[in-house]
Design a protein around this motif. Structure first.
Motif, short mmCIF file in Angstrom:
data_model
loop_
_atom_site.label_atom_id
_atom_site.label_comp_id
_atom_site.label_asym_id
_atom_site.label_seq_id
_atom_site.Cartn_x
_atom_site.Cartn_y
_atom_site.Cartn_z
N THR A 93 45.75 45.24 46.60
CA THR A 93 45.91 44.05 45.77
C THR A 93 47.09 43.53 46.12
OG1 THR A 93 47.22 45.37 44.12
CG2 THR A 93 44.69 45.24 43.61
N GLU A 94 47.06 41.86 45.87
CA GLU A 94 48.12 41.31 46.06
C GLU A 94 49.54 41.70 45.69
OE1 GLU A 94 49.14 36.70 47.01
OE2 GLU A 94 47.42 36.99 46.19
N GLY A 95 50.44 41.85 46.97
CA GLY A 95 51.72 42.21 46.46
C GLY A 95 51.96 43.83 46.52
N ASP A 96 50.87 44.45 46.44
CA ASP A 96 50.88 46.08 46.54
C ASP A 96 50.58 46.58 47.66
OD1 ASP A 96 50.93 48.66 45.60
OD2 ASP A 96 48.92 48.69 44.96
N PHE A 97 51.72 47.02 48.62
CA PHE A 97 51.65 47.48 49.76
C PHE A 97 51.80 48.82 49.79
CE2 PHE A 97 53.31 43.27 50.31
CZ PHE A 97 52.47 42.59 51.24
N LYS A 98 50.77 49.75 50.67
CA LYS A 98 50.84 51.05 50.91
C LYS A 98 51.08 51.18 52.35
CE LYS A 98 49.48 51.57 46.58
NZ LYS A 98 49.73 52.44 45.50
N ALA A 99 51.21 52.47 52.54
CA ALA A 99 51.35 52.84 54.12
C ALA A 99 51.11 54.31 54.28
CB ALA A 99 52.58 52.77 54.66
#
Length: 159
Positions: A93-99
């Motif tokens: 979702t916008e602005g929610d970064f995962k790696a």
């Protein structure tokens, strides 16, 4: 009579030895086929850990401080694969970064694409969630390993 008895014992011992060899020849491949999905160590010999923070970690990605991507390079609802670092960066979702590790938990192939909200491994068809790395479709049964990141402005860095 004595020679027939000796011959009979030799024939029995040969039969036992051949039967045992046949059991091993059939059993070893069957055991090898029952491997653990999470074992990727044989797939990439360059993934050994070292004490140097820039050396590859267990998931094959370089340790902290490495810039992985800029926020603008990671589409909302998708992601980007950072091949050099063996990491997938997603933005569910916008602005929610995962790696996550970009190494498939099935047999250690690198994932190759991100589409329709999934990280895809084309080696055997496994698909993983861009939200938490969990398997959406097998044969993989284990999630992609999470990778700690920090987002500072437009820069996404390995923590």
């Amino acid at each position: 009579m004595r020679s027939l008895l000796s011959f009979g014992m030799t024939a029995i011992n040969r039969r036992r030895a051949l039967a045992g060899s046949a059991a091993v020849a059939v059993g070893v491949p069957l055991l090898a086929a029952c491997g653990d999905d999470a074992d990727t160590s044989a797939a990439d010999p360059a993934t050994s850990s070292g004490s140097d923070p820039s050396s590859p970690s267990e998931d094959g990605a370089a340790a902290g401080g490495v810039v992985l991507a800029s926020a603008g390079d990671v589409p909302v609802g998708g992601g980007t694969i950072v091949d050099a670092e063996k990491v997938v960066v997603t933005q569910p979702t916008e602005g929610d970064f995962k790696a996550f590790s970009s190494i498939c938990t099935h047999q250690g192939c690198p994932v190759t694409a991100i589409s329709d909200g999934a990280i895809n491994c084309t080696c055997h068809g496994s698909r993983f969630s861009i939200e938490d790395g969990s398997p959406l479709a097998g044969p993989a049964t284990a999630a992609l390993a999470a990778v700690e990141i920090t987002v500072d402005g437009d820069s996404i860095t390995r923590a």
